[in-house]
Design a protein around this motif. Structure first.
Motif, PDB file in Angstrom:
ATOM      1  N   ILE A  16       0.710  -1.150  -0.194  1.00 28.92           N
ATOM      2  CA  ILE A  16      -0.005   0.201   0.033  1.00 28.92           C
ATOM      3  C   ILE A  16       1.135   1.123  -0.046  1.00 28.92           C
ATOM      4  O   ILE A  16       0.538   2.223  -0.724  1.00 28.92           O
ATOM      5  N   ALA A  17       1.788   1.308   0.594  1.00 27.76           N
ATOM      6  CA  ALA A  17       3.171   2.400   0.649  1.00 27.76           C
ATOM      7  C   ALA A  17       3.450   2.707  -0.536  1.00 27.76           C
ATOM      8  O   ALA A  17       3.571   3.763  -0.929  1.00 27.76           O
ATOM      9  N   HIS A  18       3.760   1.568  -1.213  1.00 25.18           N
ATOM     10  CA  HIS A  18       4.543   1.715  -2.549  1.00 25.18           C
ATOM     11  C   HIS A  18       3.743   2.074  -3.636  1.00 25.18           C
ATOM     12  O   HIS A  18       4.107   2.280  -4.863  1.00 25.18           O
ATOM     13  N   MET A  34      -7.150   6.686  -0.148  1.00 22.04           N
ATOM     14  CA  MET A  34      -6.210   5.534   0.271  1.00 22.04           C
ATOM     15  C   MET A  34      -6.067   5.209   1.963  1.00 22.04           C
ATOM     16  O   MET A  34      -5.210   4.166   2.283  1.00 22.04           O
ATOM     17  N   TRP A  35      -6.215   6.098   2.524  1.00 17.12           N
ATOM     18  CA  TRP A  35      -6.020   5.851   3.995  1.00 17.12           C
ATOM     19  C   TRP A  35      -7.130   4.953   4.583  1.00 17.12           C
ATOM     20  O   TRP A  35      -6.763   4.204   5.505  1.00 17.12           O
ATOM     21  N   VAL A  36      -8.248   4.701   3.712  1.00 15.17           N
ATOM     22  CA  VAL A  36      -9.249   3.886   4.237  1.00 15.17           C
ATOM     23  C   VAL A  36      -8.853   2.460   4.249  1.00 15.17           C
ATOM     24  O   VAL A  36      -8.962   1.883   5.497  1.00 15.17           O
ATOM     25  N   PRO A  37      -8.317   1.947   3.246  1.00 17.67           N
ATOM     26  CA  PRO A  37      -7.836   0.507   3.405  1.00 17.67           C
ATOM     27  C   PRO A  37      -6.620   0.387   4.380  1.00 17.67           C
ATOM     28  O   PRO A  37      -6.422  -0.811   4.969  1.00 17.67           O
ATOM     29  N   LEU A  38      -5.870   1.549   4.210  1.00 18.45           N
ATOM     30  CA  LEU A  38      -4.627   1.297   5.344  1.00 18.45           C
ATOM     31  C   LEU A  38      -5.182   1.356   6.929  1.00 18.45           C
ATOM     32  O   LEU A  38      -4.649   0.340   7.528  1.00 18.45           O
ATOM     33  N   GLY A  39      -6.126   2.097   7.144  1.00 21.67           N
ATOM     34  CA  GLY A  39      -6.688   2.052   8.485  1.00 21.67           C
ATOM     35  C   GLY A  39      -7.344   0.779   8.754  1.00 21.67           C
ATOM     36  O   GLY A  39      -7.330   0.073   9.806  1.00 21.67           O
TER      37      GLY A  39
END
Length: 334
Positions: free
Chosen positions: A262-264, A283-288
């Motif tokens: 996700i970061a890359h 993109m913060w949603v799937p990370l969180g």
């Protein structure tokens, strides 16, 4: 990816679109070699710019698809092995073009995948988890050292090669001497996580905004889960109970591996897709969701509460689907 997530739901014992125990047993190889292996080798094939290089992701993808489709399992395993061997050849071709320590570490990571795929022809997959974990950890550590050379300093490459060698040797030892090798491999994971915490850009960029902060939080969260998995391996040696086994496996492959993917994504995916993938706040949603699911899952592992374990697993599956949706949405809107 979708087949691997379906298999994850089967293994959790909850509703799945395809309720097949056979598919559930293939969850690990399909996610690590089929999804992550195809994705990583595709990115490397793009870097080589040679049509033969695409054999590696093609064979890895095809082998996994045949496995979940019900083809003879030995055929699927052989294709996965062929794909990892092609990946090693691809990595060696990149090293011959640029004989650098960073590329040598990527060769070592691919070699771990090939060793795991080859041994899967004769050994149960559970015994090969350290090899698959070494493939992912060495590959991602090399990627981080390549992307953050300026901040990591002159010692980045020698440290990477030392960490990669320790990870590879201890993972190989863990196959034949699980208790001793597992503890050494756990220590190697912990040291690698601490190195990335200290020298990578995460701590420096976390106070920034936009893509820089998103990237930094993804890196720091991934390193945290790698450290957790390493500590559990040190304590238990060979994870036998469900709790320890689940934390080590999903700490590395989900908490660390997926967080790094996700970061890359906004940085590396454009090279693979051939079109821009701009950062968007969505993109913060799937990370969180991923890390909330990991916390809930870990609490279920520690307390033995089955509902927490299953709920956390469902949330992490959802995070991958949300991540795919966010990538597609960002590309299309761009």
């Amino acid at each position: 990816m979708l087949s691997g997530l379906n298999a994850a739901l089967v293994r959790l014992g909850v509703w799945a679109p395809v309720a097949s125990e056979r598919v559930g047993d293939l969850h690990g190889p399909v996610m690590v070699l089929g999804f992550m292996g195809t994705l990583i080798s595709l990115e490397r094939a793009q870097a080589l710019r040679n049509s033969l290089a695409y054999l590696a992701p093609a064979l890895l993808g095809l082998g996994s698809i045949l496995l979940v489709a019900g083809a003879p399992q030995y055929l699927g395993k052989l294709l996965l092995f062929d794909g990892t061997v092609a990946f090693v050849v691809l990595a060696l071709a990149l090293w011959l073009r640029a004989p650098l320590g960073l590329v040598a570490a990527q060769v070592l990571g691919a070699l771990m995948a090939a060793l795991a795929a080859g041994l899967w022809l004769v050994v149960e997959i559970a015994a090969l988890v350290p090899l698959l974990a070494a493939f992912l950890v060495v590959t991602i550590a090399a990627e981080r050292a390549e992307l953050a050379q300026l901040t990591m300093g002159r010692r980045a490459v020698p440290t990477l090669l030392a960490m990669g060698s320790l990870l590879a040797l201890s993972a190989s030892l863990a196959v034949v001497a699980p208790q001793v090798g597992g503890r050494i491999f756990g220590a190697a994971c912990l040291v690698t996580a601490l190195w990335l915490f200290r020298d990578d850009v995460g701590r420096r960029m976390v106070r920034a905004d936009g893509l820089r902060r998103f990237n930094a939080v993804s890196l720091l969260a991934g390193n945290f889960w790698l450290a957790v998995a390493g500590i559990v391996w040190i304590v238990v040696g060979q994870p036998a109970g469900r709790g320890a086994y689940d934390i080590t496996i999903h700490g590395v492959f989900l908490g660390f591996g997926l967080s790094m993917i996700i970061a890359h994504a906004p940085i590396i995916f454009p090279a693979v897709l051939g079109r821009p993938l701009p950062y968007r706040p969505v993109m913060w949603v799937p990370l969180g969701v991923l890390h909330v699911g990991m916390v809930v899952r870990a609490l279920g592992d520690l307390t033995g509460i089955d509902a927490l374990f299953k709920s956390g697993g469902i949330v992490t599956v959802t995070s991958l689907l949300l991540f795919a949706a966010a990538v597609v949405s960002s590309v299309v809107k761009r």
